[in-house]
Scaffold this motif. Structure first.
Motif, PDB file in Angstrom:
ATOM      1  N   PHE A   1       0.863  -1.177   0.000  1.00 13.85           N
ATOM      2  CA  PHE A   1       0.000   0.000   0.000  1.00 13.85           C
ATOM      3  C   PHE A   1       0.899   1.226   0.000  1.00 13.85           C
ATOM      4  O   PHE A   1       1.788   1.345   0.839  1.00 13.85           O
ATOM      5  CB  PHE A   1      -0.899   0.042   1.241  1.00 13.85           C
ATOM      6  CG  PHE A   1      -1.885  -1.080   1.311  1.00 13.85           C
ATOM      7  CD1 PHE A   1      -3.024  -1.074   0.517  1.00 13.85           C
ATOM      8  CD2 PHE A   1      -1.688  -2.149   2.176  1.00 13.85           C
ATOM      9  CE1 PHE A   1      -3.942  -2.101   0.588  1.00 13.85           C
ATOM     10  CE2 PHE A   1      -2.599  -3.181   2.253  1.00 13.85           C
ATOM     11  CZ  PHE A   1      -3.724  -3.160   1.451  1.00 13.85           C
TER      12      PHE A   1
ATOM     13  N   LEU B   1     -12.043   8.399   3.232  1.00 14.72           N
ATOM     14  CA  LEU B   1     -12.064   7.443   4.338  1.00 14.72           C
ATOM     15  C   LEU B   1     -12.154   8.142   5.688  1.00 14.72           C
ATOM     16  O   LEU B   1     -12.636   7.563   6.659  1.00 14.72           O
ATOM     17  CB  LEU B   1     -10.812   6.571   4.310  1.00 14.72           C
ATOM     18  CG  LEU B   1     -10.582   5.744   3.052  1.00 14.72           C
ATOM     19  CD1 LEU B   1      -9.246   5.022   3.134  1.00 14.72           C
ATOM     20  CD2 LEU B   1     -11.728   4.766   2.850  1.00 14.72           C
TER      21      LEU B   1
ATOM     22  N   ASP C   1      -8.987   7.045  -0.451  1.00 14.76           N
ATOM     23  CA  ASP C   1      -8.519   5.759  -0.959  1.00 14.76           C
ATOM     24  C   ASP C   1      -8.215   5.862  -2.458  1.00 14.76           C
ATOM     25  O   ASP C   1      -8.474   6.896  -3.081  1.00 14.76           O
ATOM     26  CB  ASP C   1      -9.520   4.647  -0.635  1.00 14.76           C
ATOM     27  CG  ASP C   1     -10.806   4.686  -1.443  1.00 14.76           C
ATOM     28  OD1 ASP C   1     -10.938   5.484  -2.400  1.00 14.76           O
ATOM     29  OD2 ASP C   1     -11.716   3.896  -1.105  1.00 14.76           O
TER      30      ASP C   1
ATOM     31  N   THR D   1      -8.375  11.823   4.250  1.00 17.91           N
ATOM     32  CA  THR D   1      -7.722  10.581   3.855  1.00 17.91           C
ATOM     33  C   THR D   1      -8.583   9.992   2.747  1.00 17.91           C
ATOM     34  O   THR D   1      -9.793   9.805   2.928  1.00 17.91           O
ATOM     35  CB  THR D   1      -7.609   9.602   5.033  1.00 17.91           C
ATOM     36  OG1 THR D   1      -6.884  10.257   6.085  1.00 17.91           O
ATOM     37  CG2 THR D   1      -6.882   8.337   4.617  1.00 17.91           C
TER      38      THR D   1
ATOM     39  N   CYS E   1       1.052   5.478   0.129  1.00 14.77           N
ATOM     40  CA  CYS E   1       0.279   6.655   0.518  1.00 14.77           C
ATOM     41  C   CYS E   1       1.138   7.903   0.410  1.00 14.77           C
ATOM     42  O   CYS E   1       2.284   7.922   0.863  1.00 14.77           O
ATOM     43  CB  CYS E   1      -0.217   6.490   1.948  1.00 14.77           C
ATOM     44  SG  CYS E   1      -1.157   7.906   2.556  1.00 14.77           S
TER      45      CYS E   1
ATOM     46  N   SER F   1      -3.053   4.816  -5.369  1.00 17.78           N
ATOM     47  CA  SER F   1      -2.447   5.240  -4.110  1.00 17.78           C
ATOM     48  C   SER F   1      -3.478   5.796  -3.135  1.00 17.78           C
ATOM     49  O   SER F   1      -4.486   6.361  -3.541  1.00 17.78           O
ATOM     50  CB  SER F   1      -1.412   6.345  -4.366  1.00 17.78           C
ATOM     51  OG  SER F   1      -0.423   5.912  -5.255  1.00 17.78           O
ATOM     52  N   TYR F   2      -3.172   5.687  -1.857  1.00 19.71           N
ATOM     53  CA  TYR F   2      -3.913   6.386  -0.827  1.00 19.71           C
ATOM     54  C   TYR F   2      -3.354   7.801  -0.741  1.00 19.71           C
ATOM     55  O   TYR F   2      -2.176   8.026  -1.028  1.00 19.71           O
ATOM     56  CB  TYR F   2      -3.782   5.672   0.525  1.00 19.71           C
ATOM     57  CG  TYR F   2      -4.528   4.359   0.563  1.00 19.71           C
ATOM     58  CD1 TYR F   2      -5.823   4.302   1.049  1.00 19.71           C
ATOM     59  CD2 TYR F   2      -3.944   3.198   0.084  1.00 19.71           C
ATOM     60  CE1 TYR F   2      -6.521   3.100   1.070  1.00 19.71           C
ATOM     61  CE2 TYR F   2      -4.627   1.994   0.093  1.00 19.71           C
ATOM     62  CZ  TYR F   2      -5.917   1.954   0.587  1.00 19.71           C
ATOM     63  OH  TYR F   2      -6.610   0.768   0.596  1.00 19.71           O
TER      64      TYR F   2
ATOM     65  N   LEU G   1      -5.245   5.599   9.028  1.00 15.34           N
ATOM     66  CA  LEU G   1      -5.303   4.839   7.773  1.00 15.34           C
ATOM     67  C   LEU G   1      -4.745   3.430   7.980  1.00 15.34           C
ATOM     68  O   LEU G   1      -5.355   2.447   7.551  1.00 15.34           O
ATOM     69  CB  LEU G   1      -4.516   5.556   6.671  1.00 15.34           C
ATOM     70  CG  LEU G   1      -4.410   4.801   5.338  1.00 15.34           C
ATOM     71  CD1 LEU G   1      -5.783   4.545   4.737  1.00 15.34           C
ATOM     72  CD2 LEU G   1      -3.534   5.584   4.372  1.00 15.34           C
ATOM     73  N   VAL G   2      -3.616   3.320   8.658  1.00 11.58           N
ATOM     74  CA  VAL G   2      -3.020   1.992   8.914  1.00 11.58           C
ATOM     75  C   VAL G   2      -3.983   1.130   9.717  1.00 11.58           C
ATOM     76  O   VAL G   2      -4.129  -0.070   9.440  1.00 11.58           O
ATOM     77  CB  VAL G   2      -1.663   2.151   9.633  1.00 11.58           C
ATOM     78  CG1 VAL G   2      -1.151   0.810  10.164  1.00 11.58           C
ATOM     79  CG2 VAL G   2      -0.638   2.784   8.698  1.00 11.58           C
ATOM     80  N   GLU G   3      -4.671   1.710  10.677  1.00  8.72           N
ATOM     81  CA  GLU G   3      -5.636   0.948  11.459  1.00  8.72           C
ATOM     82  C   GLU G   3      -6.799   0.459  10.610  1.00  8.72           C
ATOM     83  O   GLU G   3      -7.370  -0.598  10.881  1.00  8.72           O
ATOM     84  CB  GLU G   3      -6.153   1.800  12.625  1.00  8.72           C
ATOM     85  CG  GLU G   3      -5.108   2.057  13.696  1.00  8.72           C
ATOM     86  CD  GLU G   3      -5.515   3.119  14.710  1.00  8.72           C
ATOM     87  OE1 GLU G   3      -6.585   3.742  14.551  1.00  8.72           O
ATOM     88  OE2 GLU G   3      -4.745   3.327  15.660  1.00  8.72           O
ATOM     89  N   GLN G   4      -7.148   1.188   9.549  1.00  5.58           N
ATOM     90  CA  GLN G   4      -8.257   0.794   8.665  1.00  5.58           C
ATOM     91  C   GLN G   4      -7.841  -0.290   7.677  1.00  5.58           C
ATOM     92  O   GLN G   4      -8.686  -1.024   7.193  1.00  5.58           O
ATOM     93  CB  GLN G   4      -8.793   2.014   7.905  1.00  5.58           C
ATOM     94  CG  GLN G   4      -9.532   2.987   8.758  1.00  5.58           C
ATOM     95  CD  GLN G   4     -10.045   4.180   7.954  1.00  5.58           C
ATOM     96  OE1 GLN G   4      -9.869   4.268   6.745  1.00  5.58           O
ATOM     97  NE2 GLN G   4     -10.678   5.118   8.636  1.00  5.58           N
ATOM     98  N   LEU G   5      -6.550  -0.311   7.349  1.00  3.67           N
ATOM     99  CA  LEU G   5      -6.098  -1.285   6.329  1.00  3.67           C
ATOM    100  C   LEU G   5      -5.913  -2.629   6.922  1.00  3.67           C
ATOM    101  O   LEU G   5      -5.778  -3.401   7.417  1.00  3.67           O
ATOM    102  CB  LEU G   5      -4.802  -0.819   5.668  1.00  3.67           C
ATOM    103  CG  LEU G   5      -4.912   0.494   4.901  1.00  3.67           C
ATOM    104  CD1 LEU G   5      -3.559   0.905   4.346  1.00  3.67           C
ATOM    105  CD2 LEU G   5      -5.893   0.347   3.736  1.00  3.67           C
TER     106      LEU G   5
END
Length: 185
Positions: free
Chosen positions: A18, A60, A54, A52, A20, A42-43, A181-185
């Motif tokens: 991923f 997001l 996607d 943020t 970003c 890319s994010y 964002l990392v927590e969502q991925l």
């Protein structure tokens, strides 16, 4: 973006990674830097962490001023007679002609720019409020005035160029947006 960097990022994504981009700029500016193909894969964390996005363009997460806080800040900036512009996801609003001229030189035509008038107001929930000055010495003095005038507003300040001071809610920062964002991925 250099071709080698573009190729390496593309390979990273092809291999399942991923990617970003985190910037103070608008999403449309990011596309101009990394190109349409990589932009679509890319994010994006834009406007200092206010949005943020996607790869498909869905928002997001977002963190913006409340209407009440932005109204208070607008009033204080006008009392200080500071030229300012505001931004939301894809639009800038401005009052002073100097704000338009500097926005044009920095952002070109990537977003819609609207002059504040009886028919058009600054947004109720801006992502960013930006003080704009031609004279960077005056900008330094403006920062001191802002810190005093907005001491009770829970904001943070960034100086992204010699001509601007960005004001964001204290909760807005790129690091926090990356963490979310990392927590969502």
């Amino acid at each position: 973006m250099p071709v080698r960097n573009h190729e390496q990022i593309t390979q990273f994504i092809d291999d399942g990674g991923f990617f970003c981009v985190a910037t103070g700029r608008l999403a449309a500016d990011v596309q101009g830097v990394i190109g349409a193909e990589l932009f679509g894969r890319s994010y994006k964390i834009v406007q200092n962490g206010s949005f943020t996005i996607d790869p498909e363009g869905n928002i997001l997460g977002q963190d913006q001023f409340s209407k009440e806080q932005s109204d208070r800040i607008y009033q204080k900036l006008r009392a200080l007679q500071l030229p300012f512009a505001c931004s939301v996801a894809d639009q800038h609003t401005y009052e002073a002609e100097i704000a338009l001229e500097l926005m044009e030189s920095v952002f070109g035509d990537v977003v819609e720019k609207v002059q504040v008038s009886e028919q058009a107001a600054h947004p109720e929930n801006p992502a960013n409020i930006c003080i704009v000055r031609e004279d960077n010495q005056a900008l330094r003095q403006d920062l001191l005035k802002l810190q005093k005038a907005l001491a009770d507003e829970a904001v943070n300040f960034q100086i992204p160029s010699p001509y601007t001071i960005d004001i964001n809610p204290v909760s807005v920062n790129k690091g926090a947006a990356v963490k979310k964002l990392v927590e969502q991925l």
